[in-house]
Design an enzyme around this catalytic site. Structure first.
Site, PDB file in Angstrom:
ATOM      1  N   ASP A  60      -2.129  46.152  19.166  1.00 45.52           N
ATOM      2  CA  ASP A  60      -3.240  47.073  18.963  1.00 45.52           C
ATOM      3  C   ASP A  60      -4.577  46.344  18.875  1.00 45.52           C
ATOM      4  O   ASP A  60      -4.652  45.115  18.979  1.00 45.52           O
ATOM      5  CB  ASP A  60      -3.006  47.883  17.686  1.00 45.52           C
ATOM      6  N   TYR A 124       6.897  39.299  13.982  1.00 46.60           N
ATOM      7  CA  TYR A 124       5.575  39.594  13.443  1.00 46.60           C
ATOM      8  C   TYR A 124       5.388  38.801  12.159  1.00 46.60           C
ATOM      9  O   TYR A 124       6.275  38.794  11.305  1.00 46.60           O
ATOM     10  CB  TYR A 124       5.440  41.087  13.135  1.00 46.60           C
TER      11      TYR A 124
END
Length: 238
Positions: A60, A124
């Site tokens: 994002d 992540y």
């Protein structure tokens, strides 16, 4: 006689602060995605086919990547041989030199290879900076790479206990955003790694020792979203 189409797998990294995300944004949108710049760089190599870079994993706005991947088809004129892997890497980096985007590796792959569906895993890493009184006081070497917290107290045992509950296969419906295609995607996923460990920082080691760094790392094997290595102001993702 036309030259055959060569498909390449490229690995790339980027600092995502200035981009709308990794995926290509519409042409009319002021803030472009990393994908726009990748495709423009390929077009400058003057292939005869229409350029489409297929990226393995979405990130994002503001999220950075250490190792995302994509595949792209390049068809050259009949009098031009296919680009070597090294030539492609150097040519793309030359075209991208004004952007915080770097191609790290390039490989010639089979025509049916797909960067998204044949990725192996994704990770992540969420980074926390404890004891930073204001985000403007974050060391320059950590700018946009950490979530700044004033408090230095962190209940490590409780956080590790909570993260352990996420391990294994679960229905993660409550963790995903609503979208038009959400009903068609299976929310059952398997999380292989969830750990909280002290982080490392160049500034902490050499100067600002009053700021403590911690990293939350989550890893999952291949599913319908695929793999890479990313991070945002508070997030690294692999």
């Amino acid at each position: 006689m036309q030259q055959t189409v060569a498909r390449y797998l490229i690995f790339f990294q980027y600092t995502g602060s200035k981009y709308s995300g990794v995926m290509k944004a519409p042409a009319h949108q002021a803030v472009q995605g990393v994908g726009n710049h990748l495709e423009n760089a390929v077009r400058k190599l003057k292939p005869v086919n229409e350029v489409c870079v297929s990226i393995s994993s979405r990130t994002d706005t503001g999220v950075h990547a250490l190792c995302n991947s994509a595949h792209v088809d390049i068809q050259r004129r009949a009098d031009k041989p296919p680009l070597s892997e090294q030539s492609l890497l150097e040519a793309l980096n030359f075209q991208l030199k004004e952007e915080p985007i770097r191609i790290t590796r390039a490989y010639r792959v089979h025509s049916d290879f797909h960067a998204r569906y044949q990725a192996q895993s994704r990770t992540y890493v969420y980074r926390l900076a404890l004891g930073c009184q204001h985000h403007t006081l974050m060391p320059l070497t950590e700018k946009d790479l950490c979530w700044a917290l004033r408090d230095t107290r962190l209940n490590i045992d409780a956080m590790r206990e909570a993260s352990a509950l996420l391990l294994g296969t679960h229905d993660f419906s409550t963790f995903r955003a609503l979208s038009s295609d959400a009903p068609f995607k299976c929310p059952v996923k398997t999380l292989d790694l969830a750990q909280l460990e002290p982080g490392e920082s160049f500034s902490q080691r050499h100067f600002q020792r009053d700021i403590q760094f911690w990293e939350l790392t989550f890893k999952s094997a291949q599913d319908d979203r695929s793999a890479g290595c990313y991070w945002s102001g508070s997030t690294f993702c692999k």
